[in-house]
Design a protein around this motif. Structure first.
Motif, short mmCIF file in Angstrom:
data_model
loop_
_atom_site.label_atom_id
_atom_site.label_comp_id
_atom_site.label_asym_id
_atom_site.label_seq_id
_atom_site.Cartn_x
_atom_site.Cartn_y
_atom_site.Cartn_z
N ARG A 34 52.61 53.40 49.69
CA ARG A 34 53.62 53.95 50.71
C ARG A 34 54.97 52.63 50.67
NH1 ARG A 34 50.67 55.43 56.26
NH2 ARG A 34 50.24 57.39 55.77
N ARG A 35 55.95 53.38 50.84
CA ARG A 35 57.19 52.51 50.98
C ARG A 35 57.19 51.87 52.51
NH1 ARG A 35 63.58 52.75 50.76
NH2 ARG A 35 63.82 50.70 49.91
N ALA A 36 57.37 50.73 52.73
CA ALA A 36 57.81 50.17 53.89
C ALA A 36 56.61 50.50 54.77
CB ALA A 36 58.98 50.61 54.50
N ARG A 76 53.68 50.02 57.42
CA ARG A 76 53.70 49.23 58.57
C ARG A 76 52.38 48.80 58.79
NH1 ARG A 76 55.67 48.87 64.72
NH2 ARG A 76 54.00 47.74 65.21
N ARG A 86 47.02 43.62 58.85
CA ARG A 86 48.03 42.83 59.63
C ARG A 86 47.89 41.37 59.39
NH1 ARG A 86 49.46 45.26 65.40
NH2 ARG A 86 47.30 45.04 65.99
N HIS A 87 46.58 41.02 59.33
CA HIS A 87 46.52 39.71 59.06
C HIS A 87 46.86 39.10 57.85
CE1 HIS A 87 43.96 39.44 62.94
NE2 HIS A 87 44.40 38.60 62.73
N SER A 120 63.28 58.25 47.47
CA SER A 120 64.62 58.68 47.68
C SER A 120 65.44 58.03 46.61
CB SER A 120 65.26 58.88 48.85
OG SER A 120 65.22 57.81 49.30
N GLU A 127 53.39 35.96 55.75
CA GLU A 127 54.79 35.35 56.34
C GLU A 127 54.74 33.83 56.75
OE1 GLU A 127 55.87 38.23 59.30
OE2 GLU A 127 56.04 39.94 57.94
N LEU A 144 50.59 38.84 58.41
CA LEU A 144 50.92 37.46 59.03
C LEU A 144 50.59 36.27 58.22
CD1 LEU A 144 49.40 38.38 62.32
CD2 LEU A 144 51.80 37.75 62.03
N GLY A 169 56.93 63.99 46.88
CA GLY A 169 56.91 62.80 47.36
C GLY A 169 57.37 61.51 46.99
N HIS A 197 52.62 57.82 45.85
CA HIS A 197 51.65 57.66 46.81
C HIS A 197 50.97 59.14 47.04
CE1 HIS A 197 50.13 58.56 51.23
NE2 HIS A 197 49.49 57.36 51.03
#
Lengths: 368, 368
Positions: free
Chosen positions: B204-206, B208, B172-173, B295, B179, B176, B292, B332
């Protein structure tokens, strides 16, 4: 936790059956999360006569994910990525013998609605209206506790910012720093894009931060919120930069403060939404600030940052206990700037001490 | 700039008239911005027989704003905030004598479509289909220049991150910080939520970002993009943490690199979308990584981060020159992690030097 979701679904099922549809398709993400515990991207919830099914467009592992699906739910993942879970759910409903399906017409597009109809032409499509949004208005203590933690996080992030040097920094940098601090303190993320507005921008609702730098003598208005376990809260404050606020600044601040206090103090079970709006608005009106006033003085918060009720002049309905709302009047004077003050509170009966203030940062006019 | 927007609207008007609707209502924000230069919140564009009107739900000053509306457009602001600009626009079209109105059925909800119909029952509502999205596929050099600047910004942000200490910091850091750096270097903001994936999450795609910390021996995959003047690009890279990658890491990296190169090298005007997908996919398939797989192997970018064309097995259509796309295969391995490599490129004819790579950060396997 599982019982919470089952109870919510059971309440919705009762409503659907009362209006003639035994089966419902929930597609709006916040509604899916409310009823299923999670809303994987593109997922829909099929509320059947007896059995409920979370239909996922993709294997949950592949995509960002919020919350965990209720373990009591059956989960069906589309065999190929790229399909529409709403269409697949309609097909499943038809194959299980449903004859009608209530859908969220305020969320499904015309194209998706048509695709649902074409996949299962034997299903009569009805409108579910905003039944789930209405269930979401009154929160349980678990939900309020998430909002309370989110508010604490937002208070902390704002408090730390106030201890730093502000003059010379841009609106965009201050907004980014606040968002980083929200995450530092345990937020899932910001509840909405953080607004930092300086000088002539101050007092604007949902101001998008620019590269303008904080200057001596500015008003600085900040609005931010944390998302915690999906629940979103909001706090807004206005400060003055430098040691001696101008007379017009003190006057305008006192006015907005009085309006915001009137709004807060009007919050009680049984009070009409529009009366909360009026309580705050008439203070501003009385000072002839009736031009450029916001269209509402507050709104509900929860899994979305702007949900029912709307505290607006034409809103119909009355507050209940355990409804969290914002009270956020503001005045913006074009070319000069303005003031906004915004709290998140929970409506509570007088016997429980009246409205519970979640965002506790001081509302004195701080000179920074 | 005004001529650009007028020309785009004129091309759309020709299409509408060819399909029998003289008047069109554009509601999808990216489409409004493409045709009007800006998409104030809630605004719609009414494309009349001769005159075009930007109908705004609120005075533009009150709300976040992207771009400036084309000065050749008439602007109509609803007298009261809170109204639906699409409904108001339909009323205006009817009052100007239109008899049919083409709407974006893939964007309007069933409820809004009904409200439009009820306001102007004399208007025959037709479907505009994805006519504007189709116009948006091929970019002009001004648009490509915005994407190029966005890509430079993303490359800079990523490059600076690689020079810092990574071990021990959370996903997460790192996200951030990326960004913040995007904004530092002049981006409007991130083009999409920045994905930072470590260890078992990598590839992994996208993804979080979570609170997992970077560890020695991890794969670290990062996907970010800048928005510049509304245009969104994307870059993804995978790194290894520590001095000596494991054999399986080198092998997997080489495989995804080969797939991504095959995809990039297949980009040329006239090539079928699905053949770009196949070029990359068959490299992964040949190594028995057919489970896996994502798409799609890429997609168009522009005012939205995921727009036409889709570079996927079932996609219909062929590439044109001046179409910017991503090429982004990945693998992945559940529990172990994986690799994604993602570039934004512009399709160019061989005579102009072939595909133009916008995201130029090295694709060597860096050990950090």
């Amino acid at each position: 936790m599982s019982e919470v979701y089952a109870t919510r679904r059971s309440r919705l099922r009762d409503r659907c059956q009362a209006s003639g549809s035994a089966t419902a398709l929930i597609s709006r993400p916040a509604n899916v999360r409310y009823l299923a515990g999670a809303a994987p991207r593109g997922a829909v919830l099929l509320l059947g006569k007896t059995e409920d099914l979370l239909v996922c467009a993709e294997p949950p592992d592949e995509r960002p994910y919020e919350g965990r699906p209720d373990e009591a739910l059956l989960i069906h993942t589309l065999p190929r990525p790229g399909g529409d879970a709403a269409v697949a759910a309609a097909g499943l409903a038809a194959s299980q013998g449903a004859d009608s399906l209530a859908v969220e017409e305020h969320h499904l597009t015309v194209s998706r609605h048509r695709a649902v109809h074409e996949t299962a032409p034997q299903l009569r499509l009805a409108g579910l209206g905003t039944a789930v949004e209405q269930l979401r208005v009154v929160k349980d203590e678990e939900e309020i506790s998430c909002l309370r933690i989110g508010a604490e996080i937002a208070d902390q992030a704002l408090g730390e910012l106030l201890e730093s040097i502000l003059v010379g920094r841009t609106e965009r940098h201050l907004a980014l720093e606040l968002e980083r601090r929200l995450v530092d303190h345990g937020a899932d993320g910001p509840a909405f894009p953080t607004a930092v507005a300086t000088g002539p921008h101050s007092g604007r609702r949902a101001h998008r931060p620019t590269d303008r730098r904080v200057e001596e003598g500015d008003f600085l208005s900040v609005c931010l919120g944390a998302t915690y376990r999906g629940y979103r809260c909001e706090i807004g404050r206005t400060f003055v930069i430098g040691t001696s606020p101008a007379d017009w600044q003190i006057e305008l601040y006192d006015l907005v403060f009085a309006a915001q206090r009137a709004g807060r103090e009007s919050l009680a079970p049984g009070v009409a939404y529009r009366d909360v709006d009026r309580a705050a608005r008439q203070v501003l009106d009385s000072a002839r600030h009736h031009e450029g006033l916001p269209s509402l003085m507050g709104h509900g918060v929860g899994l979305e940052i702007d949900e029912d009720p709307q505290l607006a002049p034409a809103a119909m309905g009355k507050l209940d206990a355990c409804v969290p709302v914002t009270v956020e009047p503001g005045v913006h004077l074009p070319g000069r700037g303005g003031v906004r003050i915004d709290d998140t509170l929970v409506v509570r009966p007088e016997a429980d001490g009246g409205p519970e203030l979640l965002t506790i940062t001081t509302k004195e006019l701080l000179a920074l």
